[in-house]
Design a protein around this motif. Sequence first.
Motif, PDB file in Angstrom:
ATOM      1  N   VAL A  20       0.847  -1.199   0.000  1.00  0.00           N
ATOM      2  CA  VAL A  20       0.000   0.000   0.000  1.00  0.00           C
ATOM      3  C   VAL A  20       0.879   1.244   0.000  1.00  0.00           C
ATOM      4  CG1 VAL A  20      -1.729   1.328   1.267  1.00  0.00           C
ATOM      5  CG2 VAL A  20      -1.943  -1.158   1.105  1.00  0.00           C
ATOM      6  N   MET A  21       1.922   1.236   0.842  1.00  0.00           N
ATOM      7  CA  MET A  21       2.825   2.382   0.891  1.00  0.00           C
ATOM      8  C   MET A  21       3.490   2.606  -0.466  1.00  0.00           C
ATOM      9  SD  MET A  21       6.286   3.056   3.106  1.00  0.00           S
ATOM     10  CE  MET A  21       7.254   1.965   2.062  1.00  0.00           C
ATOM     11  N   LEU A  22       4.023   1.540  -1.055  1.00  0.00           N
ATOM     12  CA  LEU A  22       4.689   1.676  -2.351  1.00  0.00           C
ATOM     13  C   LEU A  22       3.702   2.106  -3.433  1.00  0.00           C
ATOM     14  CD1 LEU A  22       7.106  -1.397  -2.347  1.00  0.00           C
ATOM     15  CD2 LEU A  22       7.690   1.017  -2.020  1.00  0.00           C
ATOM     16  N   SER A  23       2.476   1.615  -3.350  1.00  0.00           N
ATOM     17  CA  SER A  23       1.457   2.030  -4.316  1.00  0.00           C
ATOM     18  C   SER A  23       1.212   3.528  -4.234  1.00  0.00           C
ATOM     19  CB  SER A  23       0.158   1.259  -4.063  1.00  0.00           C
ATOM     20  OG  SER A  23      -0.840   1.630  -4.989  1.00  0.00           O
ATOM     21  N   SER A  24       1.185   4.071  -3.004  1.00  0.00           N
ATOM     22  CA  SER A  24       0.997   5.517  -2.849  1.00  0.00           C
ATOM     23  C   SER A  24       2.187   6.281  -3.419  1.00  0.00           C
ATOM     24  CB  SER A  24       0.781   5.871  -1.373  1.00  0.00           C
ATOM     25  OG  SER A  24       1.969   5.784  -0.610  1.00  0.00           O
ATOM     26  N   HIS A 239       0.455  20.062   0.730  1.00  0.00           N
ATOM     27  CA  HIS A 239       1.817  20.274   1.206  1.00  0.00           C
ATOM     28  C   HIS A 239       2.474  19.066   1.868  1.00  0.00           C
ATOM     29  CE1 HIS A 239       0.133  24.394   0.983  1.00  0.00           C
ATOM     30  NE2 HIS A 239       1.366  24.726   0.655  1.00  0.00           N
ATOM     31  N   THR A 240       1.707  18.276   2.575  1.00  0.00           N
ATOM     32  CA  THR A 240       2.300  17.139   3.281  1.00  0.00           C
ATOM     33  C   THR A 240       2.764  16.087   2.287  1.00  0.00           C
ATOM     34  OG1 THR A 240       1.007  17.499   5.293  1.00  0.00           O
ATOM     35  CG2 THR A 240       1.829  15.273   4.914  1.00  0.00           C
ATOM     36  N   VAL A 241       3.972  15.606   2.504  1.00  0.00           N
ATOM     37  CA  VAL A 241       4.536  14.561   1.649  1.00  0.00           C
ATOM     38  C   VAL A 241       4.303  13.190   2.260  1.00  0.00           C
ATOM     39  CG1 VAL A 241       6.678  13.655   0.639  1.00  0.00           C
ATOM     40  CG2 VAL A 241       6.274  16.136   0.707  1.00  0.00           C
ATOM     41  N   ILE A 242       4.557  13.068   3.567  1.00  0.00           N
ATOM     42  CA  ILE A 242       4.469  11.770   4.232  1.00  0.00           C
ATOM     43  C   ILE A 242       3.452  11.832   5.367  1.00  0.00           C
ATOM     44  CG2 ILE A 242       5.716  10.098   5.665  1.00  0.00           C
ATOM     45  CD1 ILE A 242       8.219  10.778   4.011  1.00  0.00           C
ATOM     46  N   LEU A 243       2.471  10.966   5.267  1.00  0.00           N
ATOM     47  CA  LEU A 243       1.443  10.819   6.286  1.00  0.00           C
ATOM     48  C   LEU A 243       1.748   9.526   7.037  1.00  0.00           C
ATOM     49  CD1 LEU A 243      -1.222  12.221   7.189  1.00  0.00           C
ATOM     50  CD2 LEU A 243      -2.416  10.715   5.582  1.00  0.00           C
ATOM     51  N   HIS A 244       2.021   9.653   8.328  1.00  0.00           N
ATOM     52  CA  HIS A 244       2.509   8.518   9.115  1.00  0.00           C
ATOM     53  C   HIS A 244       1.437   8.090  10.121  1.00  0.00           C
ATOM     54  CE1 HIS A 244       6.202   6.759  11.466  1.00  0.00           C
ATOM     55  NE2 HIS A 244       5.312   5.852  11.145  1.00  0.00           N
ATOM     56  N   LYS A 250      -3.596   0.595  13.568  1.00  0.00           N
ATOM     57  CA  LYS A 250      -3.156   0.741  12.183  1.00  0.00           C
ATOM     58  C   LYS A 250      -4.342   0.765  11.219  1.00  0.00           C
ATOM     59  CE  LYS A 250       1.133   0.753  13.375  1.00  0.00           C
ATOM     60  NZ  LYS A 250       1.850   2.060  13.400  1.00  0.00           N
ATOM     61  N   PRO A 251      -4.221   1.513  10.121  1.00  0.00           N
ATOM     62  CA  PRO A 251      -5.369   1.730   9.230  1.00  0.00           C
ATOM     63  C   PRO A 251      -5.769   0.508   8.418  1.00  0.00           C
ATOM     64  CG  PRO A 251      -3.401   2.763   8.326  1.00  0.00           C
ATOM     65  CD  PRO A 251      -3.047   2.301   9.706  1.00  0.00           C
ATOM     66  N   TRP A 252      -4.933  -0.504   8.355  1.00  0.00           N
ATOM     67  CA  TRP A 252      -5.318  -1.710   7.622  1.00  0.00           C
ATOM     68  C   TRP A 252      -6.118  -2.670   8.508  1.00  0.00           C
ATOM     69  CZ3 TRP A 252      -0.174  -0.264   8.315  1.00  0.00           C
ATOM     70  CH2 TRP A 252       0.548  -0.964   9.287  1.00  0.00           C
ATOM     71  N   ASN A 253      -6.233  -2.362   9.800  1.00  0.00           N
ATOM     72  CA  ASN A 253      -7.014  -3.204  10.702  1.00  0.00           C
ATOM     73  C   ASN A 253      -8.470  -2.768  10.730  1.00  0.00           C
ATOM     74  OD1 ASN A 253      -4.756  -4.707  11.454  1.00  0.00           O
ATOM     75  ND2 ASN A 253      -4.239  -3.315  13.129  1.00  0.00           N
ATOM     76  N   LYS A 254      -9.362  -3.723  10.841  1.00  0.00           N
ATOM     77  CA  LYS A 254     -10.789  -3.432  10.894  1.00  0.00           C
ATOM     78  C   LYS A 254     -11.102  -2.613  12.133  1.00  0.00           C
ATOM     79  CE  LYS A 254     -15.291  -5.638  10.379  1.00  0.00           C
ATOM     80  NZ  LYS A 254     -16.020  -6.925  10.226  1.00  0.00           N
ATOM     81  N   GLY A 255     -11.948  -1.617  11.978  1.00  0.00           N
ATOM     82  CA  GLY A 255     -12.359  -0.802  13.098  1.00  0.00           C
ATOM     83  C   GLY A 255     -11.503   0.415  13.344  1.00  0.00           C
ATOM     84  N   VAL A 262     -10.055   6.952   5.411  1.00  0.00           N
ATOM     85  CA  VAL A 262     -10.644   6.806   4.074  1.00  0.00           C
ATOM     86  C   VAL A 262      -9.569   6.947   3.005  1.00  0.00           C
ATOM     87  CG1 VAL A 262     -12.237   7.835   2.420  1.00  0.00           C
ATOM     88  CG2 VAL A 262     -12.931   7.555   4.797  1.00  0.00           C
ATOM     89  N   LEU A 263      -8.622   7.860   3.219  1.00  0.00           N
ATOM     90  CA  LEU A 263      -7.531   8.020   2.267  1.00  0.00           C
ATOM     91  C   LEU A 263      -6.699   6.746   2.194  1.00  0.00           C
ATOM     92  CD1 LEU A 263      -5.998   9.911   0.337  1.00  0.00           C
ATOM     93  CD2 LEU A 263      -4.661  10.699   2.320  1.00  0.00           C
ATOM     94  N   TYR A 264      -6.430   6.149   3.356  1.00  0.00           N
ATOM     95  CA  TYR A 264      -5.673   4.894   3.344  1.00  0.00           C
ATOM     96  C   TYR A 264      -6.452   3.807   2.602  1.00  0.00           C
ATOM     97  CZ  TYR A 264      -2.466   1.250   4.757  1.00  0.00           C
ATOM     98  OH  TYR A 264      -1.543   0.241   4.726  1.00  0.00           O
ATOM     99  N   LYS A 265      -7.745   3.702   2.878  1.00  0.00           N
ATOM    100  CA  LYS A 265      -8.566   2.692   2.202  1.00  0.00           C
ATOM    101  C   LYS A 265      -8.586   2.921   0.693  1.00  0.00           C
ATOM    102  CE  LYS A 265      -9.853   0.575   5.980  1.00  0.00           C
ATOM    103  NZ  LYS A 265      -9.306  -0.769   6.300  1.00  0.00           N
ATOM    104  N   HIS A 266      -8.526   4.192   0.281  1.00  0.00           N
ATOM    105  CA  HIS A 266      -8.479   4.497  -1.145  1.00  0.00           C
ATOM    106  C   HIS A 266      -7.252   3.858  -1.793  1.00  0.00           C
ATOM    107  CE1 HIS A 266      -8.168   6.735  -4.915  1.00  0.00           C
ATOM    108  NE2 HIS A 266      -6.961   7.120  -4.527  1.00  0.00           N
ATOM    109  N   TYR A 267      -6.086   4.063  -1.200  1.00  0.00           N
ATOM    110  CA  TYR A 267      -4.864   3.483  -1.766  1.00  0.00           C
ATOM    111  C   TYR A 267      -4.875   1.960  -1.671  1.00  0.00           C
ATOM    112  CZ  TYR A 267      -2.579   7.986  -2.438  1.00  0.00           C
ATOM    113  OH  TYR A 267      -2.239   9.242  -2.884  1.00  0.00           O
ATOM    114  N   GLN A 268      -5.450   1.442  -0.607  1.00  0.00           N
ATOM    115  CA  GLN A 268      -5.517  -0.006  -0.460  1.00  0.00           C
ATOM    116  C   GLN A 268      -6.434  -0.613  -1.522  1.00  0.00           C
ATOM    117  OE1 GLN A 268      -5.511  -1.890   3.579  1.00  0.00           O
ATOM    118  NE2 GLN A 268      -7.553  -2.529   3.010  1.00  0.00           N
TER     119      GLN A 268
END
Length: 276
Positions: A20-24, A239-244, A250-255, A262-268
């Motif tokens: 997911v990170m590399l995809s972004s 402006h932000t380059v890296i969102l940590h 963690k955003p890949w975990n349910k709940g 939502v942004l993380y889910k978009h890239y996933q």
Amino acid sequence: MQKINLLVTLDQNYILPLKVMLSSIFSNHVNVAFDVYMVYSDIPPQQIEEISEWVRQDGSNLIPVEMDNDLFSDAPISGRYTKAMYYRLLAYKILPENLDRILYLDPDILVINPLDSLYETDLTGYLFAAASHTALTQVTSRINRLRLNTYDMPEYYNSGVLLMNLALQRNEMNSKDIFFYVQKNKSKLILPDQDILNGLYWDRIKPLDDSIYNFDARKSNIYYLLSSGLKDVDWIMDHTVILHFCGRQKPWNKGYVNKFSVLYKHYQKQLFRNDG
């Protein structure tokens, strides 16, 4: 075409977040190729080849570096202090000697704007460039100074994003210093690799703006307040380059609930769509 060297370290549990990170990253760069040095353990060869082929489809390269268990045989380890915690700090020993600089990224990251400005940062005289979250956690920063006996340390740096001056590190860093520091401070180390980075090298780290290069996704309201409302979502996206996604959740975990989930889910989802 511009070339950027990336470093990631992981085991099998972080393959999906890595992709997911590399995809972004790939989505936000044009005419840039990446050499992704993946330092790993306990990942089957078939999965390594699958990741490598996926990276090649973007025009980039995966360089797998499987860790030899004997490499750090003299390193202090325990249940809390594994050999893996040394990998990013000893990248200068692990990686090819022709590499002068590399950007280390934790896998719990999204890159939402180009990395050029970060990667081209002048590192003259510095071993690393990194960001702290000191303004967000002033109390914690004071505690860290006391805990690590670094009373002159102005910042406590986050080790999840590290621009590394490998050429200078080879001349000035020694693994024995790191191992000795761990032995001497075992009872004090809470975030071991991060504590080592700050305890030994705080005055050789070039400060980076965390709101741009290591934005703590948990603290968006604090960034907003400290900037008098300037750093809102629109500012972040521009402006932000890296969102940590720091912390245990963690955003890949349910709940997982966060302003940027939502942004993380978009890239996933984009990753799954492309893989399909």
